[in-house]
Design a protein around this motif. Structure first.
Motif, PDB file in Angstrom:
ATOM      1  N   GLU A  38      12.094  -3.714  -4.093  1.00 57.65           N
ATOM      2  CA  GLU A  38      10.871  -3.739  -4.900  1.00 57.65           C
ATOM      3  C   GLU A  38      10.907  -4.764  -6.028  1.00 57.65           C
ATOM      4  O   GLU A  38       9.873  -5.330  -6.385  1.00 57.65           O
ATOM      5  CB  GLU A  38      10.612  -2.350  -5.488  1.00 57.65           C
ATOM      6  CG  GLU A  38      10.198  -1.308  -4.464  1.00 57.65           C
ATOM      7  CD  GLU A  38       9.880   0.017  -5.122  1.00 57.65           C
ATOM      8  OE1 GLU A  38      10.227   0.189  -6.327  1.00 57.65           O
ATOM      9  OE2 GLU A  38       9.280   0.889  -4.462  1.00 57.65           O
ATOM     10  N   ASP A  39      12.066  -4.993  -6.603  1.00 57.31           N
ATOM     11  CA  ASP A  39      12.157  -5.924  -7.732  1.00 57.31           C
ATOM     12  C   ASP A  39      11.747  -7.344  -7.350  1.00 57.31           C
ATOM     13  O   ASP A  39      11.399  -8.150  -8.213  1.00 57.31           O
ATOM     14  CB  ASP A  39      13.588  -5.948  -8.291  1.00 57.31           C
ATOM     15  CG  ASP A  39      13.968  -4.623  -8.939  1.00 57.31           C
ATOM     16  OD1 ASP A  39      13.041  -3.853  -9.274  1.00 57.31           O
ATOM     17  OD2 ASP A  39      15.169  -4.356  -9.092  1.00 57.31           O
ATOM     18  N   ILE A  41       9.185  -8.136  -5.351  1.00 52.11           N
ATOM     19  CA  ILE A  41       7.766  -8.255  -4.998  1.00 52.11           C
ATOM     20  C   ILE A  41       7.042  -9.324  -5.815  1.00 52.11           C
ATOM     21  O   ILE A  41       6.317 -10.159  -5.254  1.00 52.11           O
ATOM     22  CB  ILE A  41       7.059  -6.890  -5.128  1.00 52.11           C
ATOM     23  CG1 ILE A  41       7.606  -5.920  -4.074  1.00 52.11           C
ATOM     24  CG2 ILE A  41       5.546  -7.034  -4.970  1.00 52.11           C
ATOM     25  CD1 ILE A  41       7.111  -4.495  -4.208  1.00 52.11           C
ATOM     26  N   PRO A  42       7.210  -9.378  -7.154  1.00 50.64           N
ATOM     27  CA  PRO A  42       6.512 -10.418  -7.928  1.00 50.64           C
ATOM     28  C   PRO A  42       6.909 -11.837  -7.527  1.00 50.64           C
ATOM     29  O   PRO A  42       6.113 -12.772  -7.696  1.00 50.64           O
ATOM     30  CB  PRO A  42       6.921 -10.113  -9.374  1.00 50.64           C
ATOM     31  CG  PRO A  42       7.323  -8.677  -9.369  1.00 50.64           C
ATOM     32  CD  PRO A  42       7.958  -8.455  -8.040  1.00 50.64           C
ATOM     33  N   GLY A  68       6.221   0.754   0.335  1.00 51.72           N
ATOM     34  CA  GLY A  68       5.985   1.516  -0.894  1.00 51.72           C
ATOM     35  C   GLY A  68       4.717   1.101  -1.620  1.00 51.72           C
ATOM     36  O   GLY A  68       4.167   0.021  -1.378  1.00 51.72           O
ATOM     37  N   PRO A  69       4.239   1.950  -2.518  1.00 48.14           N
ATOM     38  CA  PRO A  69       2.985   1.705  -3.240  1.00 48.14           C
ATOM     39  C   PRO A  69       2.945   0.390  -4.018  1.00 48.14           C
ATOM     40  O   PRO A  69       1.870  -0.175  -4.224  1.00 48.14           O
ATOM     41  CB  PRO A  69       2.890   2.909  -4.192  1.00 48.14           C
ATOM     42  CG  PRO A  69       3.718   3.966  -3.550  1.00 48.14           C
ATOM     43  CD  PRO A  69       4.841   3.251  -2.870  1.00 48.14           C
ATOM     44  N   LYS A  70       4.100  -0.103  -4.457  1.00 46.34           N
ATOM     45  CA  LYS A  70       4.113  -1.324  -5.256  1.00 46.34           C
ATOM     46  C   LYS A  70       3.716  -2.562  -4.450  1.00 46.34           C
ATOM     47  O   LYS A  70       3.426  -3.610  -5.031  1.00 46.34           O
ATOM     48  CB  LYS A  70       5.492  -1.534  -5.884  1.00 46.34           C
ATOM     49  CG  LYS A  70       5.825  -0.512  -6.962  1.00 46.34           C
ATOM     50  CD  LYS A  70       7.172  -0.804  -7.616  1.00 46.34           C
ATOM     51  CE  LYS A  70       7.486   0.226  -8.702  1.00 46.34           C
ATOM     52  NZ  LYS A  70       8.803  -0.037  -9.348  1.00 46.34           N
ATOM     53  N   THR A  71       3.703  -2.448  -3.134  1.00 50.16           N
ATOM     54  CA  THR A  71       3.299  -3.588  -2.300  1.00 50.16           C
ATOM     55  C   THR A  71       1.800  -3.621  -2.031  1.00 50.16           C
ATOM     56  O   THR A  71       1.306  -4.587  -1.457  1.00 50.16           O
ATOM     57  CB  THR A  71       4.029  -3.557  -0.937  1.00 50.16           C
ATOM     58  OG1 THR A  71       3.626  -2.383  -0.204  1.00 50.16           O
ATOM     59  CG2 THR A  71       5.536  -3.555  -1.116  1.00 50.16           C
ATOM     60  N   ASP A  73      -1.044  -4.024  -3.792  1.00 46.55           N
ATOM     61  CA  ASP A  73      -1.873  -5.114  -4.307  1.00 46.55           C
ATOM     62  C   ASP A  73      -1.653  -6.393  -3.513  1.00 46.55           C
ATOM     63  O   ASP A  73      -2.613  -7.103  -3.158  1.00 46.55           O
ATOM     64  CB  ASP A  73      -1.568  -5.366  -5.792  1.00 46.55           C
ATOM     65  CG  ASP A  73      -2.087  -4.248  -6.692  1.00 46.55           C
ATOM     66  OD1 ASP A  73      -3.033  -3.560  -6.273  1.00 46.55           O
ATOM     67  OD2 ASP A  73      -1.541  -4.068  -7.792  1.00 46.55           O
ATOM     68  N   SER A  74      -0.407  -6.711  -3.223  1.00 46.50           N
ATOM     69  CA  SER A  74      -0.097  -7.932  -2.482  1.00 46.50           C
ATOM     70  C   SER A  74      -0.563  -7.840  -1.038  1.00 46.50           C
ATOM     71  O   SER A  74      -1.048  -8.826  -0.462  1.00 46.50           O
ATOM     72  CB  SER A  74       1.408  -8.209  -2.530  1.00 46.50           C
ATOM     73  OG  SER A  74       1.832  -8.465  -3.859  1.00 46.50           O
TER      74      SER A  74
END
Length: 426
Positions: A38-39, A41-42, A68-71, A73-74
């Motif tokens: 996850e780290d 992703i940006p 996961g949810p953090k992806t 937006d991308s």
């Protein structure tokens, strides 16, 4: 603090340096970043704007791998790409966030690419859907709706339509209806299945134009959807489809749809078809009588339940008898017969929907509660699902008991079903 123009120059230099690099190297860098989780992703997200398609493909694959949810937006951003492979992979990645493991069976797992040509192969299996309590972000449904309406390829559109069904994307129904007018059989079929899964009766009138479609698969699916959505206004068109059925599959689907619509005007049709040679025709006729709820029909359906040899029509006769008020819980009764069907993997998909429909009535639920104490493991698991879908507040104690069952699998489903039911209750 550095002056703003120096910071801007540094950013431009970094981007320019990245763009000058070999595309294969940029793609390799993205794959390496994916290993960081996850780290990363940006740092992966900017590659979604890379001028090279291969790099953008690797970027979306990396995001899907991380998951996961953090992806989200991308992946929503990737879904707006104009390349069909990227759209398909982004679609499957979005669904995978809400239904882990979906990418293993999704379309992206069967993609091949030669130059700008992307080929894929759909499977006929399309029975997945998220639990009702799962909340999907609105922008995800909007992105998928846009793809279903106007993706870069028909496969990308059909894949998005399938995804909307899995995610129960009610707000995208207008996009699915537009997709139904595409004249592409695969896209139309996936859109119809999605409308079924979403289950919004307001969509039913907008699919009526397909009830006489010349393609058998589309016509059958349109008839099934019309029945499942209980579109009373379409009954005349369904009768016409039954009268002019070109194949046995269309005839079965039309009679089953009439059985779900349950118009008293079709009583004679159901009686007439109880003696047909085809198992599924007899089954649909029995179901229709059950839903009409005329107590006098018990005298017709009861001998069918006793003497029928076909599993499908006998389950349908059992459903009809319970619907007509036969609620005894003895081992040879129709309700126990339906529960027995839950123990057999090959018939569970028939028995369970019958019980879900029947359990909407409180007296039938009370009979089910009385049978839980002697139920098998499979029966307990499946009845948990039934009560989560059709239960009311009176179902909470039964599900709480199941959630504490000594069997870990039963308890896990009980907990999950409790969550689903509580999310449904006002």
């Amino acid at each position: 603090m550095k002056p703003l123009f120096l910071l801007s120059f540094a950013v431009l230099f970094t981007v320019g340096q990245a763009q000058d690099a070999d595309p294969k190297q940029r793609a390799r860098s993205v794959r390496d970043l994916a290993k960081q989780g996850e780290d990363a992703i940006p740092r992966i997200a900017p590659s979604l704007s890379d001028p090279d398609i291969g790099v953008r493909v690797e970027a979306v694959k990396a995001l899907v791998e991380i998951g996961g949810p953090k992806t989200l937006d991308s992946l929503v951003r990737a879904a707006a790409d104009n390349d069909p492979e990227i759209q398909i992979r982004a679609t499957d990645g979005l669904v995978n966030v809400y239904l882990p493991g979906y990418v293993k069976t999704g379309l992206s797992g069967r993609l091949s690419r030669v130059g700008s040509t992307v080929t894929s192969k759909f499977t006929d299996t399309n029975d997945q859907a998220i639990d009702p309590f799962v909340q999907v972000r609105p922008e995800v449904i909007v992105a998928l709706g846009k793809l279903a309406r106007g993706g870069a390829s028909l496969d990308a559109r059909a894949n998005a339509a399938r995804a909307l069904g899995v995610l129960r994307g009610r707000d995208a129904i207008p996009d699915l209806i537009e997709a139904l007018r595409s004249k592409d059989d695969k896209l139309m079929y996936e859109s119809l299945v999605a409308v079924q899964k979403i289950g919004d009766p307001s969509a039913a009138p907008r699919i009526s134009f397909l009830l006489r479609d010349l393609d058998e698969k589309i016509q059958v699916e349109a008839l099934e959807t019309t029945g499942l959505l209980r579109n009373q206004e379409a009954a005349p068109q369904v009768r016409d489809a039954l009268s002019h059925a070109r194949t046995i599959k269309v005839r079965r689907a039309a009679l089953a749809a009439l059985g779900m619509i349950a118009d008293p005007a079709d009583h004679a049709i159901f009686i007439q078809n109880l003696s047909e040679k085809d198992d599924l025709i007899r089954a649909a006729a029995a179901e229709g009588l059950g839903r009409l709820k005329n107590p006098a029909d018990r005298a017709v359906v009861s001998p069918m339940f006793t003497n029928e040899r076909g599993m499908n029509p006998r389950l349908s006769a059992a459903f009809a008898l319970v619907s007509l008020g036969e609620l005894n819980t003895d081992r040879y009764g129709p309700l126990q017969y339906l529960l027995n069907g839950l123990n057999q993997r090959s018939w569970r998909g028939v028995a369970s929907p019958f019980l879900i429909e029947l359990a909407r009535e409180e007296p039938i639920r009370q009979s089910i509660y009385a049978m839980l104490g002697m139920a098998t493991k499979d029966e307990k698991i499946q009845l948990s699902i039934v009560l989560s879908r059709s239960g009311d507040r009176d179902s909470l104690p039964a599900l709480e008991t199941l959630s504490k069952d000594p069997d870990a699998d039963v308890a896990a489903e009980g907990i999950r079903s409790l969550r689903t039911l509580r999310a449904r209750l006002p």
